[in-house]
Each structure stands twice: as structure tokens, then as C-alpha cells.
Scaffold this motif. Structure first.
Motif, PDB file in Angstrom:
ATOM      1  N   MET A 229       4.988  10.265  -1.654  1.00  0.00           N
ATOM      2  CA  MET A 229       5.813   9.106  -1.891  1.00  0.00           C
ATOM      3  C   MET A 229       5.034   8.136  -2.780  1.00  0.00           C
ATOM      4  O   MET A 229       3.820   8.042  -2.690  1.00  0.00           O
ATOM      5  N   ARG A 230       5.777   7.437  -3.613  1.00  0.00           N
ATOM      6  CA  ARG A 230       5.184   6.451  -4.515  1.00  0.00           C
ATOM      7  C   ARG A 230       5.919   5.126  -4.367  1.00  0.00           C
ATOM      8  O   ARG A 230       7.095   5.105  -4.008  1.00  0.00           O
ATOM      9  N   ALA A 231       5.232   4.036  -4.651  1.00  0.00           N
ATOM     10  CA  ALA A 231       5.830   2.705  -4.587  1.00  0.00           C
ATOM     11  C   ALA A 231       5.722   2.034  -5.943  1.00  0.00           C
ATOM     12  O   ALA A 231       4.732   2.217  -6.663  1.00  0.00           O
ATOM     13  N   PHE A 232       6.736   1.273  -6.269  1.00  0.00           N
ATOM     14  CA  PHE A 232       6.767   0.523  -7.519  1.00  0.00           C
ATOM     15  C   PHE A 232       7.252  -0.894  -7.241  1.00  0.00           C
ATOM     16  O   PHE A 232       8.204  -1.079  -6.486  1.00  0.00           O
ATOM     17  N   VAL A 233       6.597  -1.877  -7.842  1.00  0.00           N
ATOM     18  CA  VAL A 233       7.010  -3.275  -7.703  1.00  0.00           C
ATOM     19  C   VAL A 233       7.577  -3.734  -9.037  1.00  0.00           C
ATOM     20  O   VAL A 233       6.913  -3.618 -10.074  1.00  0.00           O
TER      21      VAL A 233
ATOM     22  N   ALA B 192      -3.353  -1.413   1.923  1.00  0.00           N
ATOM     23  CA  ALA B 192      -3.875  -0.192   1.314  1.00  0.00           C
ATOM     24  C   ALA B 192      -3.040   0.236   0.110  1.00  0.00           C
ATOM     25  O   ALA B 192      -3.515   0.980  -0.741  1.00  0.00           O
ATOM     26  N   VAL B 193      -1.796  -0.244   0.031  1.00  0.00           N
ATOM     27  CA  VAL B 193      -0.892   0.155  -1.046  1.00  0.00           C
ATOM     28  C   VAL B 193      -0.541  -1.018  -1.960  1.00  0.00           C
ATOM     29  O   VAL B 193      -0.427  -0.848  -3.165  1.00  0.00           O
TER      30      VAL B 193
ATOM     31  N   GLY C 224      -0.600   9.820   3.020  1.00  0.00           N
ATOM     32  CA  GLY C 224       0.378  10.073   4.072  1.00  0.00           C
ATOM     33  C   GLY C 224       0.332   9.107   5.232  1.00  0.00           C
ATOM     34  O   GLY C 224       1.373   8.668   5.732  1.00  0.00           O
ATOM     35  N   GLU C 225      -0.868   8.743   5.652  1.00  0.00           N
ATOM     36  CA  GLU C 225      -0.988   7.839   6.800  1.00  0.00           C
ATOM     37  C   GLU C 225      -0.536   6.419   6.481  1.00  0.00           C
ATOM     38  O   GLU C 225      -0.281   5.621   7.384  1.00  0.00           O
ATOM     39  N   GLU C 226      -0.420   6.089   5.199  1.00  0.00           N
ATOM     40  CA  GLU C 226       0.001   4.743   4.781  1.00  0.00           C
ATOM     41  C   GLU C 226       1.499   4.646   4.499  1.00  0.00           C
ATOM     42  O   GLU C 226       2.028   3.548   4.326  1.00  0.00           O
ATOM     43  N   VAL C 227       2.197   5.785   4.458  1.00  0.00           N
ATOM     44  CA  VAL C 227       3.620   5.776   4.108  1.00  0.00           C
ATOM     45  C   VAL C 227       4.453   4.909   5.054  1.00  0.00           C
ATOM     46  O   VAL C 227       5.258   4.094   4.586  1.00  0.00           O
ATOM     47  N   PRO C 228       4.323   5.016   6.383  1.00  0.00           N
ATOM     48  CA  PRO C 228       5.154   4.170   7.250  1.00  0.00           C
ATOM     49  C   PRO C 228       4.971   2.666   6.983  1.00  0.00           C
ATOM     50  O   PRO C 228       5.959   1.927   6.920  1.00  0.00           O
TER      51      PRO C 228
END
Length: 63
Positions: free
Chosen positions: A1-5, A22-23, A40-44
Motif C-alpha cells: 500500500m502507498r500513501a499520497f498527500v 512512520a509514514v 506492513g505493520e504501519e498500514v493500519p
């Protein structure tokens, strides 16, 4: 999974960085997301941070 702002939407409230440092970090008055795959551990926490954004500036995408 990726995040974008989206910098055009971000109001610099710092909620995302507070929920998932962390993200998400702050660069000046705007939030930025970790480039690349979220561990993976940071996704939630990253998803929680995106949902907490008051202006929906964060987009989460499956890799």
C-alpha cells in the motif's frame, strides 16, 4: 500500500503525522507521505491517519 498527500488540499493540521509518524511527516506547513511501499505493520495506522484527515487530502492506493 502507498500513501499520497495532495499539497493543494493539505491544511497542515498535523493529524496524520501525529497518528502515523512512520509514514507521514511535516515539511514546513504541509504533510508529506513516505515515498514507496508502506511497511506492513504501519498500514493500519496509515489508514487511520488518512481517514482522520479533515480535508481528505490523503489518498491510499493498493500496490
Amino acid at each position: 500500500m502507498r500513501a499520497f498527500v495532495d499539497p493543494d488540499l493539505c491544511i497542515g493540521c498535523t493529524q496524520c503525522a501525529g497518528i502515523c509518524p512512520a509514514v507521514f511527516t511535516m515539511e514546513g506547513t504541509l504533510a508529506v507521505a513516505l515515498v514507496g511501499e508502506i511497511p506492513g505493520e504501519e498500514v493500519p495506522a496509515a489508514v487511520d491517519a488518512a481517514q482522520a484527515c479533515p480535508v481528505s487530502a490523503i489518498r491510499m492506493e493498493e500496490s
